[in-house]
Design a protein around this motif. Structure first.
Motif, PDB file in Angstrom:
ATOM      1  N   ALA A  73      34.721 -36.452 -47.385  1.00  0.00           N
ATOM      2  CA  ALA A  73      36.046 -36.780 -47.369  1.00  0.00           C
ATOM      3  C   ALA A  73      36.861 -36.451 -48.748  1.00  0.00           C
ATOM      4  CB  ALA A  73      36.319 -38.376 -46.784  1.00  0.00           C
ATOM      5  N   SER A  74      37.951 -36.065 -48.344  1.00  0.00           N
ATOM      6  CA  SER A  74      38.584 -35.957 -49.687  1.00  0.00           C
ATOM      7  C   SER A  74      39.815 -36.574 -49.732  1.00  0.00           C
ATOM      8  CB  SER A  74      39.103 -34.336 -49.517  1.00  0.00           C
ATOM      9  OG  SER A  74      38.016 -33.510 -49.653  1.00  0.00           O
ATOM     10  N   CYS A  75      40.341 -37.022 -51.051  1.00  0.00           N
ATOM     11  CA  CYS A  75      41.598 -37.889 -51.206  1.00  0.00           C
ATOM     12  C   CYS A  75      42.737 -36.899 -50.841  1.00  0.00           C
ATOM     13  CB  CYS A  75      41.566 -38.043 -52.725  1.00  0.00           C
ATOM     14  SG  CYS A  75      42.896 -38.706 -53.492  1.00  0.00           S
ATOM     15  N   GLY A  76      43.354 -37.643 -50.015  1.00  0.00           N
ATOM     16  CA  GLY A  76      44.881 -37.064 -49.500  1.00  0.00           C
ATOM     17  C   GLY A  76      45.901 -36.875 -50.535  1.00  0.00           C
ATOM     18  N   ILE A  77      45.816 -37.846 -51.714  1.00  0.00           N
ATOM     19  CA  ILE A  77      47.043 -37.540 -52.478  1.00  0.00           C
ATOM     20  C   ILE A  77      46.532 -36.471 -53.483  1.00  0.00           C
ATOM     21  CG2 ILE A  77      46.137 -39.184 -54.215  1.00  0.00           C
ATOM     22  CD1 ILE A  77      48.916 -40.172 -54.603  1.00  0.00           C
ATOM     23  N   CYS A  78      45.167 -36.460 -53.772  1.00  0.00           N
ATOM     24  CA  CYS A  78      44.733 -35.194 -54.561  1.00  0.00           C
ATOM     25  C   CYS A  78      44.831 -33.873 -53.828  1.00  0.00           C
ATOM     26  CB  CYS A  78      43.031 -35.392 -54.751  1.00  0.00           C
ATOM     27  SG  CYS A  78      42.764 -37.003 -55.638  1.00  0.00           S
ATOM     28  N   LEU A  79      44.586 -33.569 -52.720  1.00  0.00           N
ATOM     29  CA  LEU A  79      44.933 -32.520 -51.913  1.00  0.00           C
ATOM     30  C   LEU A  79      46.521 -32.110 -51.836  1.00  0.00           C
ATOM     31  CD1 LEU A  79      42.814 -33.124 -48.781  1.00  0.00           C
ATOM     32  CD2 LEU A  79      42.277 -31.423 -50.541  1.00  0.00           C
ATOM     33  N   ASP A  80      47.189 -33.191 -51.831  1.00  0.00           N
ATOM     34  CA  ASP A  80      48.640 -33.041 -51.912  1.00  0.00           C
ATOM     35  C   ASP A  80      49.054 -32.410 -53.409  1.00  0.00           C
ATOM     36  OD1 ASP A  80      49.347 -33.657 -49.594  1.00  0.00           O
ATOM     37  OD2 ASP A  80      49.930 -35.730 -49.817  1.00  0.00           O
ATOM     38  N   PHE A  81      48.508 -33.081 -54.374  1.00  0.00           N
ATOM     39  CA  PHE A  81      48.895 -32.699 -55.460  1.00  0.00           C
ATOM     40  C   PHE A  81      48.446 -31.013 -55.985  1.00  0.00           C
ATOM     41  CE2 PHE A  81      47.882 -32.191 -60.203  1.00  0.00           C
ATOM     42  CZ  PHE A  81      48.818 -32.677 -60.912  1.00  0.00           C
ATOM     43  N   PHE A  82      47.292 -30.561 -55.383  1.00  0.00           N
ATOM     44  CA  PHE A  82      46.745 -29.430 -55.677  1.00  0.00           C
ATOM     45  C   PHE A  82      47.457 -28.468 -54.645  1.00  0.00           C
ATOM     46  CE2 PHE A  82      43.630 -31.556 -58.117  1.00  0.00           C
ATOM     47  CZ  PHE A  82      43.632 -30.915 -59.477  1.00  0.00           C
ATOM     48  N   GLN A  83      48.261 -29.067 -53.897  1.00  0.00           N
ATOM     49  CA  GLN A  83      48.791 -28.137 -52.634  1.00  0.00           C
ATOM     50  C   GLN A  83      47.563 -27.445 -51.865  1.00  0.00           C
ATOM     51  OE1 GLN A  83      51.664 -25.589 -54.501  1.00  0.00           O
ATOM     52  NE2 GLN A  83      53.141 -27.422 -54.720  1.00  0.00           N
ATOM     53  N   LYS A  84      46.607 -28.260 -51.358  1.00  0.00           N
ATOM     54  CA  LYS A  84      45.412 -28.123 -50.608  1.00  0.00           C
ATOM     55  C   LYS A  84      45.408 -28.655 -49.325  1.00  0.00           C
ATOM     56  CE  LYS A  84      43.966 -24.923 -53.778  1.00  0.00           C
ATOM     57  NZ  LYS A  84      43.692 -23.604 -53.255  1.00  0.00           N
ATOM     58  N   LYS A  85      46.132 -29.465 -48.891  1.00  0.00           N
ATOM     59  CA  LYS A  85      45.982 -30.093 -47.656  1.00  0.00           C
ATOM     60  C   LYS A  85      45.837 -29.293 -46.600  1.00  0.00           C
ATOM     61  CE  LYS A  85      47.014 -34.537 -46.836  1.00  0.00           C
ATOM     62  NZ  LYS A  85      47.744 -35.771 -47.157  1.00  0.00           N
ATOM     63  N   ASP A  86      46.531 -28.239 -46.336  1.00  0.00           N
ATOM     64  CA  ASP A  86      46.469 -27.547 -45.187  1.00  0.00           C
ATOM     65  C   ASP A  86      45.285 -26.440 -45.611  1.00  0.00           C
ATOM     66  OD1 ASP A  86      47.749 -25.984 -47.391  1.00  0.00           O
ATOM     67  OD2 ASP A  86      49.007 -25.119 -46.053  1.00  0.00           O
ATOM     68  N   LYS A  87      44.859 -26.404 -46.334  1.00  0.00           N
ATOM     69  CA  LYS A  87      43.720 -25.463 -46.704  1.00  0.00           C
ATOM     70  C   LYS A  87      42.335 -26.302 -46.658  1.00  0.00           C
ATOM     71  CE  LYS A  87      46.443 -22.018 -49.053  1.00  0.00           C
ATOM     72  NZ  LYS A  87      47.171 -21.900 -47.920  1.00  0.00           N
ATOM     73  N   LEU A  88      42.262 -27.386 -46.361  1.00  0.00           N
ATOM     74  CA  LEU A  88      41.093 -28.456 -46.237  1.00  0.00           C
ATOM     75  C   LEU A  88      40.138 -27.431 -45.459  1.00  0.00           C
ATOM     76  CD1 LEU A  88      39.576 -30.767 -47.205  1.00  0.00           C
ATOM     77  CD2 LEU A  88      40.457 -31.930 -45.190  1.00  0.00           C
ATOM     78  N   ALA A  89      38.887 -27.181 -45.754  1.00  0.00           N
ATOM     79  CA  ALA A  89      37.979 -26.366 -44.889  1.00  0.00           C
ATOM     80  C   ALA A  89      36.630 -27.193 -44.684  1.00  0.00           C
ATOM     81  CB  ALA A  89      37.610 -25.122 -45.711  1.00  0.00           C
ATOM     82  N   ALA A  90      36.184 -28.322 -45.281  1.00  0.00           N
ATOM     83  CA  ALA A  90      35.302 -29.117 -44.858  1.00  0.00           C
ATOM     84  C   ALA A  90      35.430 -30.442 -45.103  1.00  0.00           C
ATOM     85  CB  ALA A  90      34.054 -28.647 -46.055  1.00  0.00           C
ATOM     86  N   GLY A  91      35.125 -31.374 -43.973  1.00  0.00           N
ATOM     87  CA  GLY A  91      35.430 -32.798 -43.939  1.00  0.00           C
ATOM     88  C   GLY A  91      36.717 -33.173 -43.638  1.00  0.00           C
ATOM     89  N   ILE A  92      37.034 -34.363 -43.884  1.00  0.00           N
ATOM     90  CA  ILE A  92      38.132 -34.835 -43.695  1.00  0.00           C
ATOM     91  C   ILE A  92      39.090 -35.519 -44.661  1.00  0.00           C
ATOM     92  CG2 ILE A  92      37.216 -35.715 -41.164  1.00  0.00           C
ATOM     93  CD1 ILE A  92      37.032 -38.668 -42.618  1.00  0.00           C
ATOM     94  N   VAL A  93      40.178 -35.910 -44.579  1.00  0.00           N
ATOM     95  CA  VAL A  93      41.207 -36.445 -45.595  1.00  0.00           C
ATOM     96  C   VAL A  93      41.127 -37.961 -45.429  1.00  0.00           C
ATOM     97  CG1 VAL A  93      43.524 -36.679 -46.197  1.00  0.00           C
ATOM     98  CG2 VAL A  93      42.848 -34.708 -45.170  1.00  0.00           C
ATOM     99  N   THR A  94      40.922 -38.534 -46.625  1.00  0.00           N
ATOM    100  CA  THR A  94      40.851 -40.017 -46.592  1.00  0.00           C
ATOM    101  C   THR A  94      41.721 -40.583 -47.607  1.00  0.00           C
ATOM    102  OG1 THR A  94      39.053 -41.839 -46.739  1.00  0.00           O
ATOM    103  CG2 THR A  94      38.930 -40.246 -48.348  1.00  0.00           C
ATOM    104  N   ASN A  95      41.825 -41.788 -47.895  1.00  0.00           N
ATOM    105  CA  ASN A  95      42.783 -42.471 -48.954  1.00  0.00           C
ATOM    106  C   ASN A  95      42.027 -43.467 -49.916  1.00  0.00           C
ATOM    107  OD1 ASN A  95      42.428 -45.312 -47.699  1.00  0.00           O
ATOM    108  ND2 ASN A  95      43.131 -44.076 -45.895  1.00  0.00           N
TER     109      ASN A  95
END
Length: 192
Positions: A153-175
């Motif tokens: 699971a990857s931190c959603g705010i971190c994915l947003d910060f690096f502009q990678k949320k739509d590029k998540l390729a492994a696992g899920i988004v978490t908080n």
């Protein structure tokens, strides 16, 4: 029905506020922003057995959360009081040269797939989320770990910060609330 407006609040505040309101009981109407707050609050409520109805509203979305708390859904990261949680806060291993650190992290994750003892959950935060996004050299290994029962699971705010949320390729988004609960209830925590 209680009303709660969490628009404009950064992660994890919307989830924390919803948790507190749901702990008090009764149906809840929540006003929230699109993106990570919308995804995190929905996942949080549904994983705890609540029903969520959503409708667009001025400045975001309105959720109506009803029902009562139940055991977390089987796919939800459930704090268990045992097991191992791995917190990966960077895309490299060690403090040496960047290139070496990235190579070491890649080798660590690829080697982890081959071990008999696996962590129960792996949480990726900060630049660690880059390992779970498209272009990472460890997507196949992380997918293999997921297939062996490891919650990735990857931190959603971190994915947003690096502009990678739509590029998540492994696992899920978490908080952060889920990460924090899991860390404090784990049998052991490994920080990378």
């Amino acid at each position: 029905m209680k009303d709660l407006d969490v628009r404009g609040q950064a992660c994890p505040l919307p989830v924390v506020a919803v948790k507190k309101a749901l702990d008090e009981g009764g149906p809840l109407r929540v006003l929230l922003d699109d993106g990570a707050p919308r995804e995190n609050v929905r996942r949080f409520a549904e994983n705890r057995g609540f029903s969520v109805a959503e409708a667009p509203c001025e400045g975001g979305y309105a959720f109506t959360i009803t029902g009562s708390a139940a055991a977390p859904a089987p796919t939800a990261p459930a704090p268990s009081g045992r097991g191992t949680v791995m917190l990966i806060g960077t895309d490299r291993l060690g403090d040496g040269p960047e290139e070496l650190g990235r190579l070491l992290m890649k080798n660590f994750i690829m080697t982890l797939v081959e071990t008999s003892q696996l962590p129960d959950r792996m949480y990726f935060v900060n630049t660690g989320v880059l390992l779970t996004a498209e272009g990472s050299e460890v997507i196949e290994a992380l997918t293999a770990l997921g297939n062996r029962g490891v919650e990735v699971a990857s931190c959603g705010i971190c994915l947003d910060f690096f502009q990678k949320k739509d590029k998540l390729a492994a696992g899920i988004v978490t908080n952060m609330l889920t990460i924090a609960e899991s860390l404090v209830t784990a049998g052991s925590v490994v920080r990378i």
